[in-house]
Scaffold this active site. Structure first.
Site, PDB file in Angstrom:
ATOM      1  N   GLY A  40      12.950   7.912   6.128  1.00  0.00           N
ATOM      2  CA  GLY A  40      12.286   7.617   7.043  1.00  0.00           C
ATOM      3  C   GLY A  40      11.735   8.761   7.818  1.00  0.00           C
ATOM      4  O   GLY A  40      11.273   8.249   8.739  1.00  0.00           O
ATOM      5  N   ASN A  77       8.661  10.399   7.477  1.00  0.00           N
ATOM      6  CA  ASN A  77       7.637   9.582   6.998  1.00  0.00           C
ATOM      7  C   ASN A  77       7.273   8.420   8.429  1.00  0.00           C
ATOM      8  O   ASN A  77       6.265   8.530   9.125  1.00  0.00           O
ATOM      9  CB  ASN A  77       6.879   8.451   5.516  1.00  0.00           C
ATOM     10  CG  ASN A  77       6.380  10.297   5.247  1.00  0.00           C
ATOM     11  OD1 ASN A  77       5.121  10.978   5.186  1.00  0.00           O
ATOM     12  ND2 ASN A  77       7.439  10.486   3.536  1.00  0.00           N
ATOM     13  N   ARG A 129      18.221  -6.912   0.384  1.00  0.00           N
ATOM     14  CA  ARG A 129      18.390  -5.530  -1.009  1.00  0.00           C
ATOM     15  C   ARG A 129      17.643  -6.836  -1.793  1.00  0.00           C
ATOM     16  O   ARG A 129      18.708  -7.787  -1.944  1.00  0.00           O
ATOM     17  CB  ARG A 129      19.238  -5.744  -0.652  1.00  0.00           C
ATOM     18  CG  ARG A 129      19.628  -4.624   0.546  1.00  0.00           C
ATOM     19  CD  ARG A 129      20.863  -4.740   0.458  1.00  0.00           C
ATOM     20  NE  ARG A 129      21.754  -5.793   1.479  1.00  0.00           N
ATOM     21  CZ  ARG A 129      22.287  -6.566   2.061  1.00  0.00           C
ATOM     22  NH1 ARG A 129      23.943  -5.222   1.793  1.00  0.00           N
ATOM     23  NH2 ARG A 129      22.915  -7.840   2.450  1.00  0.00           N
ATOM     24  N   LEU A 144       6.520  -3.209  -5.515  1.00  0.00           N
ATOM     25  CA  LEU A 144       6.030  -4.953  -5.049  1.00  0.00           C
ATOM     26  C   LEU A 144       4.926  -5.816  -6.284  1.00  0.00           C
ATOM     27  O   LEU A 144       4.471  -4.570  -6.780  1.00  0.00           O
ATOM     28  CB  LEU A 144       4.889  -4.243  -3.529  1.00  0.00           C
ATOM     29  CG  LEU A 144       5.846  -3.529  -2.508  1.00  0.00           C
ATOM     30  CD1 LEU A 144       5.091  -3.379  -1.379  1.00  0.00           C
ATOM     31  CD2 LEU A 144       7.307  -4.866  -2.213  1.00  0.00           C
ATOM     32  N   ASN A 186       0.270   3.571   0.937  1.00  0.00           N
ATOM     33  CA  ASN A 186       1.702   4.217   0.313  1.00  0.00           C
ATOM     34  C   ASN A 186       1.277   5.436   0.338  1.00  0.00           C
ATOM     35  O   ASN A 186       0.353   5.638   0.572  1.00  0.00           O
ATOM     36  CB  ASN A 186       1.591   3.262  -1.196  1.00  0.00           C
ATOM     37  CG  ASN A 186       3.067   3.679  -1.874  1.00  0.00           C
ATOM     38  OD1 ASN A 186       4.394   4.102  -1.439  1.00  0.00           O
ATOM     39  ND2 ASN A 186       2.996   4.801  -2.614  1.00  0.00           N
ATOM     40  N   HIS A 194       2.318   9.116  -1.904  1.00  0.00           N
ATOM     41  CA  HIS A 194       3.156   9.281  -2.970  1.00  0.00           C
ATOM     42  C   HIS A 194       2.900  11.093  -2.921  1.00  0.00           C
ATOM     43  O   HIS A 194       2.046  11.420  -2.151  1.00  0.00           O
ATOM     44  CB  HIS A 194       2.363   9.226  -3.756  1.00  0.00           C
ATOM     45  CG  HIS A 194       2.615   8.806  -5.537  1.00  0.00           C
ATOM     46  ND1 HIS A 194       4.248   8.896  -5.848  1.00  0.00           N
ATOM     47  CD2 HIS A 194       2.212  10.481  -6.282  1.00  0.00           C
ATOM     48  CE1 HIS A 194       4.123   9.621  -6.590  1.00  0.00           C
ATOM     49  NE2 HIS A 194       3.605  10.352  -7.171  1.00  0.00           N
ATOM     50  N   ASP A 212       1.292   3.416  -8.380  1.00  0.00           N
ATOM     51  CA  ASP A 212       0.400   4.434  -7.834  1.00  0.00           C
ATOM     52  C   ASP A 212      -0.979   4.641  -7.760  1.00  0.00           C
ATOM     53  O   ASP A 212      -2.089   5.779  -8.529  1.00  0.00           O
ATOM     54  CB  ASP A 212       1.319   5.915  -8.149  1.00  0.00           C
ATOM     55  CG  ASP A 212       2.442   5.609  -7.742  1.00  0.00           C
ATOM     56  OD1 ASP A 212       2.335   5.714  -6.340  1.00  0.00           O
ATOM     57  OD2 ASP A 212       3.866   6.537  -8.577  1.00  0.00           O
ATOM     58  N   GLU A 232       2.348  14.840   3.831  1.00  0.00           N
ATOM     59  CA  GLU A 232       2.575  13.612   3.783  1.00  0.00           C
ATOM     60  C   GLU A 232       2.341  12.866   5.436  1.00  0.00           C
ATOM     61  O   GLU A 232       1.778  12.279   6.059  1.00  0.00           O
ATOM     62  CB  GLU A 232       4.036  13.469   3.684  1.00  0.00           C
ATOM     63  CG  GLU A 232       3.941  13.877   1.891  1.00  0.00           C
ATOM     64  CD  GLU A 232       5.922  13.186   1.446  1.00  0.00           C
ATOM     65  OE1 GLU A 232       6.459  12.265   1.800  1.00  0.00           O
ATOM     66  OE2 GLU A 232       5.794  13.579   0.640  1.00  0.00           O
TER      67      GLU A 232
HETATM   68  C1  GAR Z   1       8.957  10.746   0.803  1.00  0.00           C
HETATM   69  O1  GAR Z   1       8.634  11.993  -0.515  1.00  0.00           O
HETATM   70  C2  GAR Z   1       7.495   9.671  -0.115  1.00  0.00           C
HETATM   71  O2  GAR Z   1       6.526  10.868  -0.027  1.00  0.00           O
HETATM   72  C3  GAR Z   1       8.091   9.184  -0.772  1.00  0.00           C
HETATM   73  O3  GAR Z   1       9.843   9.157  -0.754  1.00  0.00           O
HETATM   74  C4  GAR Z   1       9.859  10.356   0.521  1.00  0.00           C
HETATM   75  C5  GAR Z   1      10.431   9.254   1.163  1.00  0.00           C
HETATM   76  O4  GAR Z   1      10.734  10.496   2.151  1.00  0.00           O
HETATM   77  N1  GAR Z   1       7.914   8.031  -1.758  1.00  0.00           N
HETATM   78  C6  GAR Z   1       7.786   8.394  -2.749  1.00  0.00           C
HETATM   79  O5  GAR Z   1       7.993   8.810  -4.188  1.00  0.00           O
HETATM   80  C7  GAR Z   1       7.141   6.682  -3.615  1.00  0.00           C
HETATM   81  N2  GAR Z   1       6.356   6.749  -5.041  1.00  0.00           N
HETATM   82  P1  GAR Z   1      11.623   9.817   3.810  1.00  0.00           P
HETATM   83  O6  GAR Z   1      12.044   8.418   3.244  1.00  0.00           O
HETATM   84  O7  GAR Z   1      11.694  10.560   4.912  1.00  0.00           O
HETATM   85  O8  GAR Z   1       9.577   9.226   4.332  1.00  0.00           O
END
Ligand code: GAR
Length: 198
Positions: free
Chosen positions: A12, A14, A58, A95, A109, A111, A152, A182
């Protein structure tokens, strides 16, 4: 003010960036709930610490492994919380169904690569950075985009490039892409959607 629902699966960071940018970069929306498909996700603690409502849904334990039911339950929770804009902040499930129709052009999203490189089914988390290092690219980055039925494949909102450095491992690169890209572009992209600027 738009009501934002955030979907997470893990640490989490982000989500934390979104929480921290509320009131500054993120001016047109407010996070009203966080939903995780993993009951152990540390992001749930981050949400609780910020006083944000949380829920765990879940796919296997709560939805009998049924993807349609999983999407229905997420959609029902977003509706119950009166959510206008959904953010996938490290949400590692795909989703589909009515949720995508109900929230067309309202799901963002993040990525961890420069789409269209290293994206699509199977490219998530550290696998994305491993693929970038295996290919030998010199520049990678992150992409904030709208979500549609193609993994994506939705409209790109913002991208930011990050240089690969000698000695990078997937873990080192993941951290640099988060810090330099990010955590910066995700709040900016969510603001664009909340301000009806896309
Ligand atoms: C992040 O790097 C995000 O960009 C990636 O998972 C990580 C989650 O980190 N998402 C993907 O790969 C989606 N395809 P976080 O839980 O610390 O935000």
């Amino acid at each position: 003010m738009k009501r934002i629902g955030v979907l997470i699966s893990g640490g989490g960071t982000n989500l934390q960036a979104l929480i921290d940018k509320q009131g500054t970069v993120l001016k047109s929306g407010k996070i009203v709930c966080v939903c995780s498909n993993n009951s152990k996700a540390y992001g749930l603690e981050r949400a609780k610490n910020a006083g944000i409502a949380t829920k765990v849904i879940r796919k296997n334990a709560d939805c009998g492994g049924d993807n349609d039911e999983f999407n229905r339950q997420i959609c029902a929770y977003m509706k119950e919380m009166d959510v206008d804009v959904i953010v996938l902040a490290g949400f590692l499930a795909i989703l589909g169904g009515d949720l995508l129709k109900e929230y067309a052009n309202k799901i963002v999203n993040i990525h961890p690569s420069l789409i269209p490189s290293f994206c699509g089914d199977g490219f998530y988390g550290l696998k994305v950075h491993q693929a970038a290092l295996d290919y030998g690219v010199k520049v990678t980055g992150a992409t904030a985009h709208l979500v549609n039925e193609i993994t994506d494949g939705g409209r790109i909102l913002l991208q930011k490039a990050v240089y690969i450095e000698d000695g990078d491992t997937p873990e080192i690169l993941q951290k640099r892409v988060m810090e330099q890209a990010e955590w910066i572009i995700l709040p900016q992209a969510v603001e664009l959607v909340c301000a009806d600027m896309v």
